[in-house]
Design a protein around this motif. Structure first.
Motif, PDB file in Angstrom:
ATOM      1  N   LEU A  77       0.838  -1.204   0.000  1.00 42.54           N
ATOM      2  CA  LEU A  77       0.000   0.000   0.000  1.00 42.54           C
ATOM      3  C   LEU A  77       0.869   1.249   0.000  1.00 42.54           C
ATOM      4  O   LEU A  77       0.572   2.221  -0.706  1.00 42.54           O
ATOM      5  CB  LEU A  77      -0.920  -0.003   1.223  1.00 42.54           C
ATOM      6  CG  LEU A  77      -1.808   1.248   1.400  1.00 42.54           C
ATOM      7  CD1 LEU A  77      -2.683   1.473   0.173  1.00 42.54           C
ATOM      8  CD2 LEU A  77      -2.663   1.110   2.661  1.00 42.54           C
ATOM      9  N   LYS A  78       1.967   1.224   0.767  1.00 44.64           N
ATOM     10  CA  LYS A  78       2.920   2.339   0.770  1.00 44.64           C
ATOM     11  C   LYS A  78       3.460   2.567  -0.644  1.00 44.64           C
ATOM     12  O   LYS A  78       3.564   3.711  -1.106  1.00 44.64           O
ATOM     13  CB  LYS A  78       4.061   2.020   1.742  1.00 44.64           C
ATOM     14  CG  LYS A  78       5.354   2.775   1.529  1.00 44.64           C
ATOM     15  CD  LYS A  78       5.300   4.195   1.999  1.00 44.64           C
ATOM     16  CE  LYS A  78       6.666   4.861   1.836  1.00 44.64           C
ATOM     17  NZ  LYS A  78       6.626   6.297   2.154  1.00 44.64           N
ATOM     18  N   ILE A  81       0.864   4.319  -2.893  1.00 49.10           N
ATOM     19  CA  ILE A  81       0.714   5.742  -2.566  1.00 49.10           C
ATOM     20  C   ILE A  81       1.896   6.542  -3.108  1.00 49.10           C
ATOM     21  O   ILE A  81       1.721   7.581  -3.768  1.00 49.10           O
ATOM     22  CB  ILE A  81       0.602   5.946  -1.041  1.00 49.10           C
ATOM     23  CG1 ILE A  81      -0.667   5.286  -0.507  1.00 49.10           C
ATOM     24  CG2 ILE A  81       0.601   7.440  -0.703  1.00 49.10           C
ATOM     25  CD1 ILE A  81      -0.750   5.271   1.013  1.00 49.10           C
ATOM     26  N   SER A  84       2.037   6.663  -7.020  1.00 47.07           N
ATOM     27  CA  SER A  84       1.027   7.590  -7.540  1.00 47.07           C
ATOM     28  C   SER A  84       1.492   9.032  -7.388  1.00 47.07           C
ATOM     29  O   SER A  84       1.337   9.863  -8.298  1.00 47.07           O
ATOM     30  CB  SER A  84      -0.301   7.384  -6.804  1.00 47.07           C
ATOM     31  OG  SER A  84      -0.769   6.063  -6.955  1.00 47.07           O
ATOM     32  N   SER A  85       2.102   9.338  -6.229  1.00 44.96           N
ATOM     33  CA  SER A  85       2.638  10.676  -6.001  1.00 44.96           C
ATOM     34  C   SER A  85       3.769  10.975  -6.971  1.00 44.96           C
ATOM     35  O   SER A  85       3.861  12.086  -7.525  1.00 44.96           O
ATOM     36  CB  SER A  85       3.126  10.799  -4.557  1.00 44.96           C
ATOM     37  OG  SER A  85       3.717  12.063  -4.311  1.00 44.96           O
ATOM     38  N   LEU A 168      -0.745  13.373  -1.971  1.00 48.07           N
ATOM     39  CA  LEU A 168      -0.384  11.970  -1.798  1.00 48.07           C
ATOM     40  C   LEU A 168       0.906  11.834  -0.990  1.00 48.07           C
ATOM     41  O   LEU A 168       1.071  10.900  -0.206  1.00 48.07           O
ATOM     42  CB  LEU A 168      -0.232  11.294  -3.160  1.00 48.07           C
ATOM     43  CG  LEU A 168      -1.543  11.023  -3.906  1.00 48.07           C
ATOM     44  CD1 LEU A 168      -1.262  10.593  -5.341  1.00 48.07           C
ATOM     45  CD2 LEU A 168      -2.351   9.946  -3.183  1.00 48.07           C
ATOM     46  N   ALA A 171      -0.011  12.168   2.578  1.00 53.93           N
ATOM     47  CA  ALA A 171      -0.615  10.913   3.034  1.00 53.93           C
ATOM     48  C   ALA A 171       0.460   9.865   3.284  1.00 53.93           C
ATOM     49  O   ALA A 171       0.407   9.105   4.266  1.00 53.93           O
ATOM     50  CB  ALA A 171      -1.616  10.411   1.999  1.00 53.93           C
ATOM     51  N   SER A 172       1.472   9.833   2.413  1.00 53.48           N
ATOM     52  CA  SER A 172       2.569   8.879   2.562  1.00 53.48           C
ATOM     53  C   SER A 172       3.364   9.151   3.836  1.00 53.48           C
ATOM     54  O   SER A 172       3.759   8.222   4.556  1.00 53.48           O
ATOM     55  CB  SER A 172       3.495   8.958   1.346  1.00 53.48           C
ATOM     56  OG  SER A 172       4.607   8.104   1.492  1.00 53.48           O
ATOM     57  N   TYR A 175       1.450   7.934   6.772  1.00 51.60           N
ATOM     58  CA  TYR A 175       1.466   6.470   6.747  1.00 51.60           C
ATOM     59  C   TYR A 175       2.821   5.939   7.220  1.00 51.60           C
ATOM     60  O   TYR A 175       2.887   4.923   7.915  1.00 51.60           O
ATOM     61  CB  TYR A 175       1.156   5.989   5.330  1.00 51.60           C
ATOM     62  CG  TYR A 175       0.855   4.511   5.227  1.00 51.60           C
ATOM     63  CD1 TYR A 175      -0.108   3.917   6.023  1.00 51.60           C
ATOM     64  CD2 TYR A 175       1.535   3.716   4.309  1.00 51.60           C
ATOM     65  CE1 TYR A 175      -0.394   2.564   5.917  1.00 51.60           C
ATOM     66  CE2 TYR A 175       1.262   2.368   4.194  1.00 51.60           C
ATOM     67  CZ  TYR A 175       0.291   1.795   5.000  1.00 51.60           C
ATOM     68  OH  TYR A 175       0.026   0.451   4.891  1.00 51.60           O
TER      69      TYR A 175
END
Length: 305
Positions: A77-78, A81, A84-85, A168, A171-172, A175
């Motif tokens: 999942l990391k 993310i 995508s960034s 993103l 968010a990373s 996370y």
């Protein structure tokens, strides 16, 4: 110590942005990004394999513990993310001056701060709040000065890509804190080298699929791919910046809101190279924005003492 590591990470991150801009200028984006994930993976693959076969001792600073699906699902999942960034960020920096992209990225920790306050209950003192407010003001000033180059923040798709990458990225960062925060503090307590090493490998797998399915059949459309030695430098400087960043987060007392803010002082390096190497315009107005960013970093440092 975690603050010093954050500043060192910022320096390497600034050079990473410079080499990224050099590599993407007139070049195909997907192959460059794929090679970046390849070289980053090759940096960590030896220590992952060495740890697995027992060549590297569990007491070594570069030992990577072997974990199962229960840990790797979080790292995948990391990787999604971050990748995508990266894609959005690479698109933005390819089409925009680095002296615009850098200051936008420098405001990314403000987004992280909001999440840190809500999720982790972090609290800032007076100096730190002043630093955050100055960073917000610098973003507003950059929006104004960029109009002189025909870049409208509200109607420019490349700006939208950079802002999306920043969201993103924030968010990373949050996370990351959750992944490496001790279990007794509410996190997962995952080893920092497991996260950094394996998320690069998972990104390589994802980008290889994209390269073969999306780019290769249409490789004659748009910019052709050209090999440049700066592509290797992207991976070296990014991996070093991330290692210092993860190390900082793993130390007791590290605040993700401050680490992320200090790390974005990388804009100093990218701005100077934008003026010196890329000969970008409207530097006087942008330099005022940069001073605001520097003042925000100073306030954060004073608040962290």
């Amino acid at each position: 110590m975690w603050l010093v590591l954050s500043f060192c990470s910022a320096i390497f991150l600034g050079f990473y942005d410079v080499f990224k801009k050099k590599s993407l200028s007139g070049n195909a984006l997907i192959p460059v990004l794929t090679l970046n994930t390849l070289f980053c993976s090759l940096i960590f693959l030896p220590i992952i394999l060495g740890s697995y076969v027992g060549v590297i001792s569990p007491h070594s600073a570069v030992y990577v513990p072997v974990e199962g699906w229960g840990v790797h699902k979080y790292i995948i999942l990391k990787a999604v993310i971050v990748l995508s960034s990266w894609v959005l960020g690479y698109i933005g920096i390819k089409h925009l001056p680095i002296t615009i992209v850098g200051p936008i990225n420098a405001t990314r920790p403000v987004m992280t701060l909001i999440g840190a306050l809500i999720i982790f209950g972090e609290r800032l003192n007076g100096w730190q709040w002043v630093g955050v407010l100055l960073a917000i003001v610098s973003f507003m000033m950059l929006s104004r000065s960029s109009r002189k180059e025909g870049v409208n923040f509200t109607h420019n798709k490349w700006i939208a890509c950079v802002v999306g990458a920043a969201l993103l990225g924030a968010a990373s960062a949050l996370y990351d804190k959750y992944l490496m925060m001790p279990v007794n503090a509410g996190g997962l307590g995952i080893n920092k080298l497991i996260v950094q090493g394996w998320y690069n490998i998972y990104q390589l797998i994802m980008m290889t699929i994209v390269l073969l399915i999306v780019w290769y059949p249409h490789r004659h459309e748009g910019d052709a791919f050209k090999w440049r030695w700066e592509i290797i430098c992207i991976s070296i400087f990014l991996s070093t910046a991330d290692f210092l960043y993860f190390y900082a987060l793993s130390l007791p007392g590290a605040m993700i809101s401050i680490v992320s803010m200090v790390r974005r002082s990388s804009v100093i390096v990218s701005f100077l190279f934008g003026a010196w190497v890329f000969h970008e315009s409207n530097l006087r107005s942008k330099s005022v924005d940069l001073v605001m960013v520097l003042l925000s970093m100073l306030c954060l440092c004073l608040g962290a003492r």
